[in-house]
Design a protein around this motif. Structure first.
Motif, PDB file in Angstrom:
ATOM      1  N   ASN A  40       0.610  -1.319  -0.006  1.00 15.27           N
ATOM      2  CA  ASN A  40       0.073  -0.117  -0.095  1.00 15.27           C
ATOM      3  C   ASN A  40       0.826   1.229   0.017  1.00 15.27           C
ATOM      4  O   ASN A  40       0.473   2.223  -0.772  1.00 15.27           O
ATOM      5  CB  ASN A  40      -1.081   0.027   1.296  1.00 15.27           C
ATOM      6  N   LEU A  42       3.774   1.766  -1.173  1.00 21.07           N
ATOM      7  CA  LEU A  42       4.345   1.992  -2.670  1.00 21.07           C
ATOM      8  C   LEU A  42       3.403   2.491  -3.497  1.00 21.07           C
ATOM      9  O   LEU A  42       3.673   3.301  -4.585  1.00 21.07           O
ATOM     10  CB  LEU A  42       5.070   0.586  -3.038  1.00 21.07           C
ATOM     11  N   ASN A  43       2.131   1.883  -3.664  1.00 23.97           N
ATOM     12  CA  ASN A  43       1.177   2.240  -4.372  1.00 23.97           C
ATOM     13  C   ASN A  43       0.714   3.695  -4.200  1.00 23.97           C
ATOM     14  O   ASN A  43       0.464   4.430  -5.117  1.00 23.97           O
ATOM     15  CB  ASN A  43       0.034   1.426  -4.185  1.00 23.97           C
ATOM     16  N   ARG A  44       0.513   4.237  -3.011  1.00 28.05           N
ATOM     17  CA  ARG A  44       0.335   5.667  -2.660  1.00 28.05           C
ATOM     18  C   ARG A  44       1.570   6.594  -3.025  1.00 28.05           C
ATOM     19  O   ARG A  44       1.277   7.462  -3.608  1.00 28.05           O
ATOM     20  CB  ARG A  44       0.212   5.630  -1.165  1.00 28.05           C
ATOM     21  N   MET A  45       2.688   6.036  -2.944  1.00 32.60           N
ATOM     22  CA  MET A  45       3.776   7.010  -3.443  1.00 32.60           C
ATOM     23  C   MET A  45       3.762   7.063  -4.917  1.00 32.60           C
ATOM     24  O   MET A  45       4.150   8.289  -5.639  1.00 32.60           O
ATOM     25  CB  MET A  45       5.225   6.052  -3.049  1.00 32.60           C
ATOM     26  N   ARG A  46       3.502   5.872  -5.852  1.00 30.19           N
ATOM     27  CA  ARG A  46       3.349   5.970  -7.170  1.00 30.19           C
ATOM     28  C   ARG A  46       2.261   7.073  -7.528  1.00 30.19           C
ATOM     29  O   ARG A  46       2.429   7.877  -8.311  1.00 30.19           O
ATOM     30  CB  ARG A  46       3.023   4.791  -7.722  1.00 30.19           C
ATOM     31  N   GLY A  47       0.899   7.017  -6.798  1.00 36.15           N
ATOM     32  CA  GLY A  47      -0.143   7.876  -7.183  1.00 36.15           C
ATOM     33  C   GLY A  47       0.372   9.514  -6.826  1.00 36.15           C
ATOM     34  O   GLY A  47       0.238  10.269  -7.434  1.00 36.15           O
ATOM     35  N   THR A  49       3.399  10.572  -6.972  1.00 37.45           N
ATOM     36  CA  THR A  49       4.177  11.145  -8.131  1.00 37.45           C
ATOM     37  C   THR A  49       3.659  11.467  -9.351  1.00 37.45           C
ATOM     38  O   THR A  49       4.138  12.289 -10.279  1.00 37.45           O
ATOM     39  CB  THR A  49       5.360  10.037  -8.430  1.00 37.45           C
ATOM     40  N   ARG A  50       2.617  10.361  -9.800  1.00 37.29           N
ATOM     41  CA  ARG A  50       1.816  10.908 -10.972  1.00 37.29           C
ATOM     42  C   ARG A  50       1.064  12.176 -10.683  1.00 37.29           C
ATOM     43  O   ARG A  50       0.967  13.048 -11.560  1.00 37.29           O
ATOM     44  CB  ARG A  50       0.795   9.591 -11.110  1.00 37.29           C
ATOM     45  N   GLN A  51       0.339  12.440  -9.636  1.00 34.54           N
ATOM     46  CA  GLN A  51      -0.269  13.681  -9.306  1.00 34.54           C
ATOM     47  C   GLN A  51       0.494  14.840  -9.278  1.00 34.54           C
ATOM     48  O   GLN A  51       0.080  15.904  -9.797  1.00 34.54           O
ATOM     49  CB  GLN A  51      -0.993  13.401  -7.941  1.00 34.54           C
ATOM     50  N   GLN A  53       3.411  15.108 -11.092  1.00 33.58           N
ATOM     51  CA  GLN A  53       3.795  15.239 -12.332  1.00 33.58           C
ATOM     52  C   GLN A  53       2.761  15.951 -13.255  1.00 33.58           C
ATOM     53  O   GLN A  53       2.969  16.730 -13.934  1.00 33.58           O
ATOM     54  CB  GLN A  53       4.072  14.074 -13.171  1.00 33.58           C
TER      55      GLN A  53
END
Length: 113
Positions: A40, A42-47, A49-51, A53
């Motif tokens: 979880n 890791l998935n939040r961190m990916r989200g 970074t997308r937000q 960018q």
């Protein structure tokens, strides 16, 4: 998962098998739950970074990052010791390496892929 149907005259061995199946399923579900909990963040961190960018309007962030690394490499790297034209050679290498990024910037934000 639904509990298996138990008959009245089931043998002790069949009941043990059913109990073991239920325990195994419980362990599978626990493992699934724990793995989701571990992944979880890791998935939040990916989200995030997308937000980040998207919020900055950085469409080609990996390309910009690579260009920055190349730029730092050329500016801080040592020359090959080939003589006095090292600065000019370095500048030519830098410009050819950054050509795709320069073309992208020159196109502007009007073009959508």
């Amino acid at each position: 998962m639904s509990a298996p149907e138990l008959k009245q005259n089931q043998s002790r061995r069949e009941m043990r098998k059913a109990l073991i199946r239920l325990r195994m399923e419980m362990h599978r579900q626990e493992i699934r739950h724990e793995s989701r909990e571990l992944v979880n963040p890791l998935n939040r961190m990916r989200g995030m970074t997308r937000q980040f960018q998207q919020g900055l309007g950085i469409k080609h962030a990996p390309l910009w990052g690579m260009a920055g690394v190349v730029l730092l490499g050329f500016l801080t790297g040592r020359g090959t010791g080939g003589g006095g034209s090292g600065g000019l050679t370095r500048l030519v290498r830098l410009s050819t390496s950054l050509m795709p990024l320069i073309k992208l910037v020159m196109q502007g934000p009007g073009r959508k892929n």
